[in-house]
Structure formats: C-alpha cells, structure tokens
Design an enzyme around this catalytic site. Sequence first.
Site, PDB file in Angstrom:
ATOM      1  N   HIS A  48      -8.507  10.110   4.093  1.00 52.43           N
ATOM      2  CA  HIS A  48      -8.221   9.718   3.847  1.00 52.43           C
ATOM      3  C   HIS A  48      -8.759   9.955   1.818  1.00 52.43           C
ATOM      4  O   HIS A  48      -9.911  10.645   1.551  1.00 52.43           O
ATOM      5  CB  HIS A  48      -9.423   7.813   3.540  1.00 52.43           C
ATOM      6  CG  HIS A  48      -8.832   6.756   2.616  1.00 52.43           C
ATOM      7  ND1 HIS A  48      -8.871   6.824   0.841  1.00 52.43           N
ATOM      8  CD2 HIS A  48      -7.693   5.696   3.135  1.00 52.43           C
ATOM      9  CE1 HIS A  48      -8.509   5.362   0.744  1.00 52.43           C
ATOM     10  NE2 HIS A  48      -8.209   4.978   1.897  1.00 52.43           N
ATOM     11  N   ARG A  90      -1.593   9.908   2.096  1.00 51.34           N
ATOM     12  CA  ARG A  90      -2.883  10.079   2.105  1.00 51.34           C
ATOM     13  C   ARG A  90      -3.127  11.702   1.822  1.00 51.34           C
ATOM     14  O   ARG A  90      -3.752  11.984   1.514  1.00 51.34           O
ATOM     15  CB  ARG A  90      -3.582   9.348   3.371  1.00 51.34           C
ATOM     16  CG  ARG A  90      -3.367   8.226   2.782  1.00 51.34           C
ATOM     17  CD  ARG A  90      -3.958   6.765   3.590  1.00 51.34           C
ATOM     18  NE  ARG A  90      -4.438   5.987   3.641  1.00 51.34           N
ATOM     19  CZ  ARG A  90      -4.848   4.735   4.491  1.00 51.34           C
ATOM     20  NH1 ARG A  90      -4.939   5.199   6.206  1.00 51.34           N
ATOM     21  NH2 ARG A  90      -5.056   3.495   3.829  1.00 51.34           N
ATOM     22  N   GLU A 115       0.597  -1.298   0.150  1.00 52.44           N
ATOM     23  CA  GLU A 115       0.042  -0.135  -0.444  1.00 52.44           C
ATOM     24  C   GLU A 115       0.689   1.130  -0.072  1.00 52.44           C
ATOM     25  O   GLU A 115       2.441   0.720  -0.215  1.00 52.44           O
ATOM     26  CB  GLU A 115      -1.031  -0.157   1.704  1.00 52.44           C
ATOM     27  CG  GLU A 115      -1.589  -0.922   1.457  1.00 52.44           C
ATOM     28  CD  GLU A 115      -2.855  -1.527   2.070  1.00 52.44           C
ATOM     29  OE1 GLU A 115      -3.322   0.231   3.214  1.00 52.44           O
ATOM     30  OE2 GLU A 115      -3.846  -1.758   2.912  1.00 52.44           O
ATOM     31  N   HIS A 137     -11.334  10.212   8.005  1.00 58.70           N
ATOM     32  CA  HIS A 137     -10.868   8.917   8.019  1.00 58.70           C
ATOM     33  C   HIS A 137     -10.465   8.346   9.138  1.00 58.70           C
ATOM     34  O   HIS A 137     -10.184   6.983   9.866  1.00 58.70           O
ATOM     35  CB  HIS A 137      -9.977   7.941   7.048  1.00 58.70           C
ATOM     36  CG  HIS A 137      -9.727   6.530   6.289  1.00 58.70           C
ATOM     37  ND1 HIS A 137     -10.947   5.731   6.366  1.00 58.70           N
ATOM     38  CD2 HIS A 137      -8.416   5.954   6.718  1.00 58.70           C
ATOM     39  CE1 HIS A 137     -10.217   4.196   6.572  1.00 58.70           C
ATOM     40  NE2 HIS A 137      -9.371   4.362   6.288  1.00 58.70           N
ATOM     41  N   ARG A 143      -0.740   9.045   9.329  1.00 57.29           N
ATOM     42  CA  ARG A 143      -0.395   7.168   9.669  1.00 57.29           C
ATOM     43  C   ARG A 143      -0.114   6.294   9.031  1.00 57.29           C
ATOM     44  O   ARG A 143      -0.750   6.925   7.512  1.00 57.29           O
ATOM     45  CB  ARG A 143      -1.857   6.830   9.911  1.00 57.29           C
ATOM     46  CG  ARG A 143      -1.569   5.386  10.232  1.00 57.29           C
ATOM     47  CD  ARG A 143      -3.232   4.722  10.580  1.00 57.29           C
ATOM     48  NE  ARG A 143      -4.172   4.684   9.407  1.00 57.29           N
ATOM     49  CZ  ARG A 143      -4.992   4.391   9.001  1.00 57.29           C
ATOM     50  NH1 ARG A 143      -4.154   2.444   8.740  1.00 57.29           N
ATOM     51  NH2 ARG A 143      -6.178   4.622   8.319  1.00 57.29           N
TER      52      ARG A 143
END
Length: 515
Positions: free
Chosen positions: A243, A291, A126, A352, A387
Amino acid sequence: MRRYIINNDLTNTIHMESDVIIVGSGAAGLYAALHLDKDLSCVIINKSGSEESNSMYAQGGIAAVIDQHDTTESHLHDTLNAGAGLCDADAVRVLVSEGPQDIKTLLQLGVPFDKDSEGKLKLTREGAHECNRIVHSGGDATGLHLTESLTKCVAARSNLHILNAFVLMDIVTDENGETAGALAIDSDKKICFISSSHVILASGGIGHVYRNSTNARCATGDGIAAAMRAGAAVKDMEFVQFHPTALIHPDKNGRFFLISEALRGEGAILRNRRSERFMEGVHPMADLAPRDIVSRAIIAEMKKYDLPNVYLDITVRPRAFLQERFPTIYEECMSRDLDIAMHWIPVVPVQHYFMGGIKTDLNGQTNIGGLYACGESACTGVHGANRLASNSLLECLVFARRCAQHINGTIMPSAIIVQRGISTQEYHERLDIDSIRTQIRNTMTKNGGIIRNKEGMTEAIAQIEGYFGLLETASLCTVREIETFNMATVGLAILKAALQREKSVGAHFRSDDVK
C-alpha cells in the site's frame, strides 16, 4: 518438506470432532460459518481472538455495483485492468455479479453501512475504479463494524463454536490423501486434534513475513504454509501488494497504520517536500493510479531526494468532513499530534495485501479433498497481478459463501479419528528463533519487496533456505517457533515464484526486466 510440525502419536493429544473446521475468524471465516447448514457442527479456531484479524483493520470499504448508473461490466473491466491481464475472468465475473446480493445479506445481518439522509447507501470511489461503488461503515472503519456484526451473528448460532487462542499447526490427511482434520496448539501449549472431513482455511495473509506491514500481528502465513505441507497447490505467490500510504511510524505492536486510499478518492494529493504533485505525469489517473504504480513512484521520489517519506495532503477538505468521513484516521493522527485538517500526513509504502495463496476453484476447493480456502489465504484468480481497491472484502464474502454452500451440498462422511503417529523423526535442536525471524523479515523486505532483481532474490533464497533447513530439523514447540517456520516456508515460495517470473507485471516489479 517436513510434513508435520508435531511428532507425537495423536492418541496423546486432546481429541474433538466437528463436521466442519474453519481456521480464522475474520470476514471470510465468519461469513462462511453463517452460510453453513444449521445442522452441521462447526468449530472456528483463531490465533489471537475474534477482535484481531486483517479484516477488522480494513478501512476503505467493499466494492459492489449498487448504483443504478454503475454496471457489473464496468466493475469487471476495472478489476481485470488492475490485475494486469492475469485475472481469472470467470472468477471475476462471479465476484462482480454475486457481490451485490452479499451486500444485501450483510444489511439483513445488521451491518451498519453508512447511509445518506434518504436512507440510501453512501457510495465513494477509490483508486482505479471508474465509478463510485464503495460501501463503507463508520466512515473508515468498515472492517471493524463488519467483523463485529458477523461475530455477534455467529455467537447466536448454536452449531457454531469459536475457540480463541488456538493456533493451526497442520492439516491432517488420511491414507487416501483426503482431509481428516486439523492440529492446533492452545494457549496452554496443549495440542488438540480436531477430527473433520471438511476444513476451510480463512487464515488471512502473510504481512509479517515482511518487516513493515499494515497487517494484524497474527498474519504470518500459517494457513498457507500448513496447506503447502499437506500438499495443496499454491498460485501467484510472487504477487504481494504494497500500500502506498501508511503512517511513517508503526505502533507498539510493530503494525503500520494505514491511510486509506479513500482519502485520495476524496481529493487528497501526494506531495514531496517541495509541494510538488509528483504523480502528475506518472499515470493518467495521477493520485488515483493503481497501488503498485503509486508505491513505486513514492519510492522513486524518496530515493531522488533522499527522503524518509512523502506527504498526503487532504487539507482541501474541511475539518467537519474529515471527522465524519474518516473518524478513525482523524483520531489516530490527532493522537500522534498530527492535525490532518491543517497538516500534510507523512506516508511510506508498506506491505498490505497478498494476491497469491492456496489455489482454489470457484467453490473454494483445493486439490485436496475436503480442504477449502477463502479470503486472503486463497488465490481464487480474482486479483491477478494486482488487487483492485476494496475488492478484498468482497472476495471474502462471495467465495466464503460459496465454500459453505458447496459443503452444504456434499454428503458428509463420518469423522475419521486418526490414531496413528504422524511423524517418526525425532527433533531436538533448539534455535535462536527471534534472530532467525528478524533475518527472514529483513531479507524479504530488502530483496522480495516493491522492487526486485535476480541477484537480490537469488541471495535471499540462499539465506532463507539456510534458515528453513535449520527449522525443518528443529524442535518447534511454541507458537513463535511454528510461526517462524511458516514465515520461512511462505517467504521461500514468494521468492522462488518471483525469480521465475522474469518480466515485470502488476505488483511484481523487476528492475532487471529488459524491455
């Protein structure tokens, strides 16, 4: 700040006793419970039932060093890099070094992780990860399978008791400021005092403080707000992660369906209406950038062309692959007449994840004796300003286990029954809660969201302080009223921390930051 929501004498409430109370039945709460000594009684309370938590909606997976070609140093580096220099390096090292063992524990507990034909765990990649290190279950239904498996294990333990539809009101402390239990309200609006010297807050995030979120509808910051009223320290409240890719329209409960970052890990490309790959040139990792960078790029693209959304293109992958790797996303999109094997997915950034929360040490302890926190409600220092993808469930596991192990090693004092009243002030005023709730969410979205500035945040603080003042002196008798007070409490803390941090970093971006 109003110390307790309740203003009754505790002798008029339902009384229970337990060695440990866990608030929340997502991954962190359940995993903590399973690591408590079996001779300790534990009550697990949750707001919406075991089938509703942020954990169950986690699609991407769990990041851990499993492959022999991967290293904990690489995972450490990726996490620190995503955190923009504000991670607690000691906490990150605990996370990445202990995480692989927790994956083995989950396998022993029966979590059905996806495996290849040779029986080895399938690993994917990811955004902002250097290696394929994400384990997943059911393709894109990791959180659901994880929580279902843990719930079954908890149900098999005679010392663990789940109480559904119990909403945390407050943490009760004794005359020494130590944890004495928790107050909750059940579905019949009856108030219950659970006496305990150890409380673990695993109550999840703050998503519905904002208008648009991928979070479960129960995520209104209840545990964080209750901890703040009890005097617990909070940290990094300004760091709210948005997100970049959620389906443009919410479901009937107002929740936005997440389009996992794992799609971009499998080759999906962000495009505008001109078919342009607009992430090229924005960041060296292009569509796999962190992100916050992707979210701001999408907002800029939407503003530039006055568009309601951008698109995620995964049509490069065959239908059979999409059905197997992303069954949840594939089926959800098909239910909305959107065939992702042929059509681009309309996406927008939404709230998110919350990197801030109740400040804890490496064992999940807060500054209040007997009060612990883990999962999204806690701030362990792992995430810093941003994160890293799929570190959230890993954090739930590692630090929930550490909370339980620390409690196991602590001498358990006898439960204290607090007989006195805990408030002397009378509250009578009733408010238009729905209106206040809507205004808080709109204000947070407008001025405390992806892009912030001093003028907007100052205005927002004044507005929410007004609502907070009304709520502080009002009678709060229903779950919705309690939630709204918690939303105002958490929203103010986010805005004040964001106003104080004048420079942009990670998920905190200020348009008035003078470079």
